[in-house]
Design an enzyme around this catalytic site. Structure first.
Site, PDB file in Angstrom:
ATOM      1  N   ASP A  24      39.716  30.237  36.675  1.00  0.00           N
ATOM      2  CA  ASP A  24      39.806  31.163  37.802  1.00  0.00           C
ATOM      3  C   ASP A  24      41.299  31.381  38.032  1.00  0.00           C
ATOM      4  O   ASP A  24      42.146  30.671  37.478  1.00  0.00           O
ATOM      5  CB  ASP A  24      39.111  30.601  39.042  1.00  0.00           C
ATOM      6  CG  ASP A  24      38.845  31.700  40.081  1.00  0.00           C
ATOM      7  OD1 ASP A  24      39.440  32.789  39.957  1.00  0.00           O
ATOM      8  OD2 ASP A  24      38.058  31.471  41.008  1.00  0.00           O
TER       9      ASP A  24
HETATM   10  C1  BGC Z   1      38.293  34.598  42.557  1.00  0.00           C
HETATM   11  C2  BGC Z   1      37.623  35.129  41.308  1.00  0.00           C
HETATM   12  C3  BGC Z   1      38.227  36.445  40.932  1.00  0.00           C
HETATM   13  C4  BGC Z   1      39.712  36.254  40.704  1.00  0.00           C
HETATM   14  C5  BGC Z   1      40.444  37.515  40.294  1.00  0.00           C
HETATM   15  C6  BGC Z   1      39.808  34.568  42.413  1.00  0.00           C
HETATM   16  O1  BGC Z   1      40.401  34.342  43.649  1.00  0.00           O
HETATM   17  O2  BGC Z   1      37.828  33.322  42.859  1.00  0.00           O
HETATM   18  O3  BGC Z   1      36.254  35.245  41.529  1.00  0.00           O
HETATM   19  O4  BGC Z   1      37.601  36.963  39.800  1.00  0.00           O
HETATM   20  O5  BGC Z   1      40.300  35.789  41.912  1.00  0.00           O
HETATM   21  O6  BGC Z   1      40.497  38.413  41.324  1.00  0.00           O
END
Ligand code: BGC
Length: 806
Positions: A732
């Site tokens: 993530d």
């Molecule tokens: C989230 C993800 C997301 C990523 C990119 C993170 O903060 O947990 O689900 O895809 O950011 O935006």
């Protein structure tokens, strides 16, 4: 409006001017409006099919010509989706409920009341808050008796919308205005029900909320429907349902309990450091149906229709692989509608203590006219009869087993109304699959278990099975061999794709700088390598890599549509889609999104969100599907198939146990291996085996003290070695820097690569943005350092995903 809400609003207004991630900010940007072919119709159908009608005392559908008074400001200031990366889509349009009613040729809008609301809304605009300070609701317009009495004189029916939101990095509150109704809403319901004898309540929510008020109002409220957050076509879908053009066919994918504290996870949710998953496998209906049926207001799978159906099981064929059930579903009522056949498995309690029901298969019919029938065939694989023995109770520790005893199958239209249709006797306990212990708790705690005494099932407890193996040895015994580095031989990635060279020969050409670069993204969100507003790029992030034919792969959020600085379709939220129980529809919807991805120049959609609704307060529940792993897995697979149908990649997330937003980067989900495998990993397992996503995203949290982006057992032992996953594993967005627990010489990127997490996204860290953090290569070639083979192996998975994305 409370003082806290007022302050939040003020800050929100200021911050959203600078915060490019704010939904409000993005939607103000001027982009060309694009509406994809077929999307409005399909999004409208989906938004309607996922709505769940909980109560209907003969009020719905509304007769043609009915004039409707709309109450509750969210009918206009509608929550079309939740907040954060899962909702931030610049959509071509939004249809709120007033517009939906106005568009509907069968209903009329009370325009006098509507004007009063519009005037008040103009003077009292909503604020969208800012990152992690999203509004949970909007404050209401105070209603006077005069306004409501006049509305009653001008119309036939009151439709009251209760709105709730939530979002990333913020959980809902166990408080008035979030989980509970706010005083302003109670006042609104009191005043409206005092004047109107026909009242419909719509829940425009992303999470389940307290529903005890339904009983309190009794007959004063004639119909209650969860319409969720339905994306850009919300209002049209709601109007279709109210007037009966569409017959409600959504079914709950979560149990609605009488009281928040009836949810088994309520005792250990919301802790900043760690939550012990004491309820073990008894999540949602697995608990309620086994031990506490009377604590349920609306059971899992429940939802009303304007017609009635008969579900008849004609025959069951058993073979070595499983059981095939043949049903006939007949519409026995007066109007056309759709029904979902739900098949539940009741395992014997056994030594492991199994839940009394688990969803084993489902299928939705086509639209059936009155008296029309459809045959439905469902299949339950023998593997679904297994339970995981994590503590050796059946003398088969770390194995899936089929315990001896009676396996009953129940079919119906919710977990409570399902008749026994077949019984299978398992003579002796069968070892199904011997596995390795993984990711087990390091410390002792107590978890629930079902126990049988004199034919009755009780809720007992046991100590969790603790970790008994040496992870370091497991990892070292499985280290991949290095490929001898050759320098540039002129082999391009296309040569590998065309079978002219092997991937090993290609990777042999990469020097250490290139290997470092390939295992991380292009450092930032909104990479210059992709369209404006992308979430980051990977693959061809260096000139030298691009010269070898590795193109940049562009990632974008997210589960409800493509998040770019560009106009893209806004879909209904994950929970709504799951409640449709219509996997064909969900796949079609994402097939259109996949075409939009191609047009917009993005390759990977960071979706679907696949975490389990462990608790109704989790801020990202709206992105996820259900408390049940089976429906989550099947819905996830439908999304992946749609997204990948045009050559791009899906990216199921967040692997795994991202069940709370509070302290999401540090929180530890302390869980038994059995619950991990049977509930939280199971949704991913089903999705991955059914649909082969080309990417998967780990989560921020820890499982049993190990961060998911450093979790060798989930990412290698289970994902690759047990499930045969061949795609790419990414983090993530940014990850927690940390020293390896097992190999103190390794930290951050080296620790990550050793754990089998191939790609750091979006790359670097927030401090060194723009250059490598240096931790990957620091120990390469040194005693006890990261090995060339490990880095090359990660590079191979990433390159494979680059090649697989067309
Ligand atoms: C989230 C993800 C997301 C990523 C990119 C993170 O903060 O947990 O689900 O895809 O950011 O935006």
């Amino acid at each position: 409006m409370t003082i806290k809400e007022k302050i939040n609003d003020k800050i929100g207004n200021i911050v959203s001017r600078f915060n490019s991630l704010s939904q409000e900010e993005n939607s103000k940007l001027q982009t060309e409006t694009v509406i994809s072919d077929g999307m409005p119709e399909l999004a409208r159908q989906a938004a309607a099919e996922g709505a769940v009608l909980l109560e209907n005392k003969g009020l719905l559908p509304l007769a043609a010509g009915t004039t409707v008074s709309l109450f509750g400001r969210t009918y206009k200031d509608y929550f079309f989706v939740g907040y954060g990366s899962g909702g931030d889509v610049i959509r071509p349009y939004n249809i709120d409920i007033a517009e939906g009613i106005e568009n509907c040729d069968r209903l009329k809008l009370n325009t006098t009341l509507h004007s009063i609301y519009l005037e008040w809304i103009e003077k009292n605009p909503v604020s969208h808050g800012y990152w992690a300070h999203w509004p949970l609701r909007y404050w209401e317009m105070p209603l006077t008796d005069e306004i409501v009495a006049q509305a009653k004189a001008d119309s036939d029916v009151a439709v009251v919308t209760i709105g709730r939101s939530s979002g990333e990095d913020r959980d809902c509150d166990l408080d008035n205005g979030s989980y509970f109704l706010h005083d302003e809403e109670i006042e609104m319901l009191d005043t409206v029900t005092a004047h109107f004898d026909k009242v419909v309540v719509l829940l425009n929510v992303g999470n389940i909320i307290d529903m005890s008020w339904v009983k309190h109002y009794g007959d004063k409220i004639g119909a209650v429907m969860y319409v969720w957050q339905g994306g850009m076509e919300s209002g049209n879908a709601v109007a279709d349902l109210l007037c009966g053009k569409v017959n409600p066919s959504g079914r709950l994918t979560d149990t609605i309990a009488r009281n928040y504290y009836d949810y088994p996870s309520s005792a250990s949710f919301g802790n900043k450091k760690a939550n012990e998953y004491t309820e073990d496998i008894f999540v949602g209906y697995r608990y309620f149906e086994s031990f506490a049926q009377d604590k349920v207001l609306y059971p899992f799978g429940y939802g009303l229709s304007y017609t009635s159906f008969e579900i008849k099981c004609n025959d069951v064929k058993a073979n070595d692989n499983g059981f095939e059930f043949n049903f006939t579903v007949t519409n026995t009522g007066d109007v056309a509608g759709k029904e979902t056949v739900q098949l539940y498995l009741g395992k014997p309690c056994g030594r492991l203590g199994n839940p009394s029901r688990a969803l084993a298969a489902f299928e939705k019919t086509e639209l059936l006219e009155p008296k029309q029938s459809q045959s439905i065939t469902l299949f339950v694989d023998m593997y679904q009869l297994t339970s995981f023995d994590d503590c050796g109770s059946t003398n088969n520790a770390s194995s899936y087993v089929i315990e001896k005893g009676e396996y009953s199958f129940y079919a119906g239209n919710n977990v409570r109304q399902a008749e026994k249709v077949f019984t299978y006797f398992q003579e002796g306990t069968e070892l199904w699959q011997q596995l390795k212990q993984v990711c087990s708790p390091k410390n002792d705690f107590i978890v629930w278990r079902a126990e049988e005494k004199s034919g009755k099932i009780y809720l007992g407890s046991k100590h969790v099975a603790k970790e008994k193996y040496d992870l370091a040895t497991r990892i070292l015994n499985n280290l991949p061999a290095a490929i001898e580095q050759t320098g540039d031989k002129g082999i391009k990635l296309a040569d590998v794709k065309n079978g002219k060279a092997t991937l090993d020969e290609f990777v042999a050409q990469l020097d250490n700088t290139e290997l470092e670069a390939i295992t991380r993204g292009d450092y930032k969100m909104d990479s210059p390598l992709g369209p404006k507003g992308n979430a980051g790029a990977y693959g061809g992030v260096l000139e030298s890599l691009r010269n070898k034919g590795i193109r940049p792969i562009i990632t974008t959020d997210g589960p409800s549509g493509i998040r770019l600085i560009s106009c893209c379709s806004l879909l209904p939220i994950g929970t709504l889609l799951a409640c449709s129980f219509n996997t064909r529809l969900v796949e079609q919807l994402y097939t259109i999104v996949a075409k939009e991805m191609k047009e917009k120049g993005t390759d990977v959609l960071l979706a679907p969100g696949m975490n389990i609704h462990r608790n109704p307060l989790c801020g990202r529940n709206f992105e996820y599907f259900s408390e049940d792993p089976y429906v989550s897995g099947k819905m996830g697979a439908a999304c992946v198939k749609g997204i990948q149908s045009q050559g791009g990649s899906a990216c199921p997330k967040h692997f795994a146990c991202n069940n709370q937003e509070l302290c999401r980067n540090t929180n530890d989900s302390q869980i038994s291996e059995r619950a991990l495998r049977e509930i939280y990993l199971k949704a991913f397992e089903i999705c991955i085996k059914d649909s082969q996503p080309k990417n998967i995203m780990t989560s921020y949290n820890k499982i049993n003290n190990v961060w998911c982006h450093y979790n060798y057992d989930t990412c290698v032992t289970v994902l690759r070695n047990e499930w045969g996953y061949e795609g790419n594993v990414m983090t993530d967005w940014w990850m927690k820097p940390s020293k390896s627990i097992e190999f103190p010489n390794l930290r951050d990127q080296a620790y990550r690569i050793r754990s089998g997490v191939n790609l750091l996204m979006p790359g670097g860290d927030r401090v060194t943005n723009g250059k490598p953090d240096g931790t990957l290569l620091a120990t390469l070639g040194k005693p006890d350092g990261i090995t060339l083979g490990e880095i090359q192996q990660s590079a191979k998975y990433i390159l494979k995903s680059v090649m697989d994305i067309e």
